[in-house]
Design an enzyme around this catalytic site. Structure first.
Site, PDB file in Angstrom:
ATOM      1  N   LYS A  88      21.519   2.754   7.107  1.00  0.00           N
ATOM      2  CA  LYS A  88      20.829   1.849   7.208  1.00  0.00           C
ATOM      3  C   LYS A  88      19.178   2.726   6.619  1.00  0.00           C
ATOM      4  O   LYS A  88      18.117   2.196   6.220  1.00  0.00           O
ATOM      5  CB  LYS A  88      20.389   0.609   7.903  1.00  0.00           C
ATOM      6  CG  LYS A  88      21.401  -0.376   8.172  1.00  0.00           C
ATOM      7  CD  LYS A  88      20.274  -1.034   9.551  1.00  0.00           C
ATOM      8  CE  LYS A  88      20.894  -0.952  10.593  1.00  0.00           C
ATOM      9  NZ  LYS A  88      22.271  -0.558  11.287  1.00  0.00           N
ATOM     10  N   PHE A 127      23.371  13.935  14.926  1.00  0.00           N
ATOM     11  CA  PHE A 127      23.761  14.633  15.533  1.00  0.00           C
ATOM     12  C   PHE A 127      24.151  14.047  16.475  1.00  0.00           C
ATOM     13  O   PHE A 127      25.117  14.067  17.726  1.00  0.00           O
ATOM     14  CB  PHE A 127      22.386  14.831  16.356  1.00  0.00           C
ATOM     15  CG  PHE A 127      22.325  15.926  17.882  1.00  0.00           C
ATOM     16  CD1 PHE A 127      23.667  16.516  18.115  1.00  0.00           C
ATOM     17  CD2 PHE A 127      21.393  15.692  18.387  1.00  0.00           C
ATOM     18  CE1 PHE A 127      23.903  17.447  18.943  1.00  0.00           C
ATOM     19  CE2 PHE A 127      21.559  16.503  19.719  1.00  0.00           C
ATOM     20  CZ  PHE A 127      22.735  17.599  20.490  1.00  0.00           C
ATOM     21  N   ASP A 130      28.137  11.480  20.184  1.00  0.00           N
ATOM     22  CA  ASP A 130      28.489   9.882  21.326  1.00  0.00           C
ATOM     23  C   ASP A 130      29.517   9.466  20.812  1.00  0.00           C
ATOM     24  O   ASP A 130      30.261   9.075  21.838  1.00  0.00           O
ATOM     25  CB  ASP A 130      27.100   9.266  20.087  1.00  0.00           C
ATOM     26  CG  ASP A 130      27.686   7.740  21.637  1.00  0.00           C
ATOM     27  OD1 ASP A 130      26.970   8.053  22.698  1.00  0.00           O
ATOM     28  OD2 ASP A 130      27.238   6.786  21.578  1.00  0.00           O
ATOM     29  N   ASP A 133      32.444   8.679  23.185  1.00  0.00           N
ATOM     30  CA  ASP A 133      32.759   6.604  23.525  1.00  0.00           C
ATOM     31  C   ASP A 133      34.578   7.099  23.084  1.00  0.00           C
ATOM     32  O   ASP A 133      34.911   6.062  22.876  1.00  0.00           O
ATOM     33  CB  ASP A 133      32.392   6.631  22.840  1.00  0.00           C
ATOM     34  CG  ASP A 133      30.353   6.509  23.187  1.00  0.00           C
ATOM     35  OD1 ASP A 133      30.695   6.411  24.772  1.00  0.00           O
ATOM     36  OD2 ASP A 133      30.008   5.898  22.872  1.00  0.00           O
ATOM     37  N   ARG A 168      33.009   4.907  12.442  1.00  0.00           N
ATOM     38  CA  ARG A 168      31.092   4.641  12.440  1.00  0.00           C
ATOM     39  C   ARG A 168      31.291   4.568  10.765  1.00  0.00           C
ATOM     40  O   ARG A 168      31.098   5.398   9.949  1.00  0.00           O
ATOM     41  CB  ARG A 168      30.666   5.773  13.104  1.00  0.00           C
ATOM     42  CG  ARG A 168      29.245   6.268  12.253  1.00  0.00           C
ATOM     43  CD  ARG A 168      28.513   5.589  13.475  1.00  0.00           C
ATOM     44  NE  ARG A 168      28.275   5.572  14.636  1.00  0.00           N
ATOM     45  CZ  ARG A 168      27.818   5.029  15.847  1.00  0.00           C
ATOM     46  NH1 ARG A 168      26.587   4.417  15.795  1.00  0.00           N
ATOM     47  NH2 ARG A 168      28.117   5.720  16.881  1.00  0.00           N
ATOM     48  N   ASP A 226      24.038   6.907  31.148  1.00  0.00           N
ATOM     49  CA  ASP A 226      24.527   5.466  30.537  1.00  0.00           C
ATOM     50  C   ASP A 226      26.175   6.097  30.386  1.00  0.00           C
ATOM     51  O   ASP A 226      26.727   5.029  31.500  1.00  0.00           O
ATOM     52  CB  ASP A 226      24.208   5.809  28.949  1.00  0.00           C
ATOM     53  CG  ASP A 226      25.165   4.099  28.281  1.00  0.00           C
ATOM     54  OD1 ASP A 226      25.673   3.230  28.910  1.00  0.00           O
ATOM     55  OD2 ASP A 226      25.734   3.842  27.067  1.00  0.00           O
ATOM     56  N   LYS A 238      18.025   6.095  25.946  1.00  0.00           N
ATOM     57  CA  LYS A 238      18.808   6.299  24.624  1.00  0.00           C
ATOM     58  C   LYS A 238      18.744   5.779  23.753  1.00  0.00           C
ATOM     59  O   LYS A 238      18.909   6.336  22.566  1.00  0.00           O
ATOM     60  CB  LYS A 238      19.686   5.780  25.404  1.00  0.00           C
ATOM     61  CG  LYS A 238      21.245   6.217  24.680  1.00  0.00           C
ATOM     62  CD  LYS A 238      22.925   5.463  25.050  1.00  0.00           C
ATOM     63  CE  LYS A 238      23.754   5.393  24.741  1.00  0.00           C
ATOM     64  NZ  LYS A 238      24.935   5.093  25.080  1.00  0.00           N
ATOM     65  N   PHE A 278      15.437  -3.634  20.456  1.00  0.00           N
ATOM     66  CA  PHE A 278      16.408  -3.567  19.184  1.00  0.00           C
ATOM     67  C   PHE A 278      18.326  -3.437  19.735  1.00  0.00           C
ATOM     68  O   PHE A 278      19.060  -3.764  19.517  1.00  0.00           O
ATOM     69  CB  PHE A 278      15.663  -2.119  18.763  1.00  0.00           C
ATOM     70  CG  PHE A 278      16.919  -1.206  17.344  1.00  0.00           C
ATOM     71  CD1 PHE A 278      16.981  -1.912  16.085  1.00  0.00           C
ATOM     72  CD2 PHE A 278      17.720  -0.284  17.902  1.00  0.00           C
ATOM     73  CE1 PHE A 278      18.098  -1.272  15.982  1.00  0.00           C
ATOM     74  CE2 PHE A 278      18.764  -0.133  16.893  1.00  0.00           C
ATOM     75  CZ  PHE A 278      18.823  -0.474  16.021  1.00  0.00           C
ATOM     76  N   ASP A 317      21.527  -5.217  19.028  1.00  0.00           N
ATOM     77  CA  ASP A 317      22.845  -4.505  19.164  1.00  0.00           C
ATOM     78  C   ASP A 317      23.738  -4.545  19.857  1.00  0.00           C
ATOM     79  O   ASP A 317      24.905  -4.780  19.437  1.00  0.00           O
ATOM     80  CB  ASP A 317      22.497  -2.648  19.332  1.00  0.00           C
ATOM     81  CG  ASP A 317      23.427  -1.871  17.946  1.00  0.00           C
ATOM     82  OD1 ASP A 317      23.358  -2.794  17.210  1.00  0.00           O
ATOM     83  OD2 ASP A 317      23.941  -0.669  18.676  1.00  0.00           O
ATOM     84  N   ASP A 318      23.247  -4.795  21.047  1.00  0.00           N
ATOM     85  CA  ASP A 318      24.571  -5.533  22.595  1.00  0.00           C
ATOM     86  C   ASP A 318      24.995  -6.681  22.061  1.00  0.00           C
ATOM     87  O   ASP A 318      26.530  -6.686  22.050  1.00  0.00           O
ATOM     88  CB  ASP A 318      23.997  -5.249  23.627  1.00  0.00           C
ATOM     89  CG  ASP A 318      23.652  -4.035  24.017  1.00  0.00           C
ATOM     90  OD1 ASP A 318      24.436  -2.758  23.855  1.00  0.00           O
ATOM     91  OD2 ASP A 318      23.187  -3.756  25.455  1.00  0.00           O
TER      92      ASP A 318
END
Length: 364
Positions: free
Chosen positions: A51, A91, A96, A100, A105, A167, A193, A240, A244-245
């Site tokens: 975005k 990066f 990440d 994960d 993505r 996390d 984070k 934010f 997102d969660d």
């Protein structure tokens, strides 16, 4: 909408320029042609496709604080800093996604999942980070705020990596222990984070670019613009990430641009922490039974387990709880923003109103 598209197109034009600059430097170091082309693909695949809110926010903030249109040189410098943040984002995302074991993505396969890439993506993420400091050196070495920028990017990177560590050790994919979860732990994770680099960093970059000091007095009022910015932008960043969660749970994958995996990945998200809190309340009917369902099914690589967790979320009406949270926190943020004392050459409320406007009620 046209203005937003034009703003993005202009910002992307600067990326084309700095990409060629980075590639020329890379080639000038004697790197073989295939390495230069690999770097080009890495940059093109991972940096400009999002975005771009973080990067464009640097330009927007500089324009608001200056109070007039930017010269060509001012715009370019602001955009370079914006792209440094987008490189930092790239990066983080490339690395990440590996940690994960993510699949998609930005509506395309994660970089490391491309057959020809694999674990070379680890080194590719390092190169994306190093590009930041090459650009800062090239464009800002002669500025008095150069060291401030270096320290800002290093510190923000360190803070983000702290949050990532907390996390990962709180919620490892292969060991589910919901007793480690709490809304306080979640808050600590997301502030470090996400909030520092996504919200505070763009504004701090703009403040440095305009040579705004750490503290100044105007019209008899002492202002600490960096501290004031942090006091608003860190809670804004928490909002934010909670948003997102919630979207990871509630939004369809085609709308989100990625497959929501927080439940099966044992993520310490706001949704599970809120569900755990609600289950623990005596006033919640069947709370103990629902907690048992969460303990037995959360973080399992099984679609039926995921469905059972989502059923608990629906029973607890997490969507309603989120809606109430959103309106409360937005009200608190608006009150903080309204309390800013505006001074000539200092902070303006519009900076923070712009950030809030970009994320309030977003759907992806």
């Amino acid at each position: 909408m046209a203005d937003k598209a034009a703003s993005r197109a202009k910002f992307e034009g600067v990326f084309a320029a700095i990409r060629e600059e980075l590639l020329q430097h890379f080639a000038g170091e004697g790197m073989p042609v295939e390495a230069v082309e690999w770097y080009r693909k890495n940059l093109d695949y991972n940096v400009p496709g999002g975005k771009l809110n973080r990067g464009i926010s640097v330009v927007d903030t500089v324009e608001i604080l200056k109070g007039s249109a930017l010269t060509e040189d001012e715009y370019f410098k602001a955009a370079v800093l914006g792209w440094c943040i987008e490189l930092l984002q790239a990066f983080f995302l490339v690395s990440d996604d590996i940690m994960d074991s993510s699949i998609t993505r930005r509506s395309q396969p994660c970089w490391y999942r491309l057959p020809e890439i694999g674990m070379i993506a680890i080194n590719d993420s390092f190169i994306l980070e190093a590009a930041i400091y090459q650009l800062l050196k090239t464009h800002f070495r002669s500025e008095k705020f150069y060291v401030d920028l270096l320290e800002l990017f290093h510190e923000t990177t360190y803070q983000t990596e702290m949050g990532q560590l907390v996390d990962l050790i709180t919620a490892p994919e292969d060991h589910v222990d919901l007793n480690k979860f709490s809304l306080d732990r979640h808050r600590s994770i997301v502030i470090y984070k996400t909030a520092y680099y996504s919200f505070y960093l763009p504004v701090a970059c703009a403040l440095h670019l305009l040579n705004i000091p750490e503290s100044y007095t105007a019209s008899g009022v002492t202002q600490k613009p960096y501290e004031i910015s942090k006091s608003i932008l860190l809670p804004l960043g928490e909002y934010f990430q909670i948003q997102d969660d919630f979207l990871d749970y509630s939004a369809p994958s085609e709308q989100l641009g990625k497959i929501g995996t927080d439940i099966i990945d044992n993520k310490c998200s706001w949704v599970i922490n809120t569900a755990l809190l609600l289950c623990s309340k005596p006033s919640t009917p069947g709370g103990a039974e629902m907690r048992k369902v969460l303990d037995e099914n959360y973080g399992r690589k099984d679609a039926q387990c995921e469905a059972r967790v989502k059923k608990v979320y629906e029973t607890l009406d997490i969507t309603k709880v989120y809606g109430e949270y959103e309106e409360r926190v937005v009200g608190e943020l608006k009150a903080k923003i309204g309390g800013i004392v505006e001074t000539e050459g200092g902070l303006k409320r519009e900076v923070f109103e712009s950030f809030l406007g970009k994320i309030y009620k977003r759907s992806k």
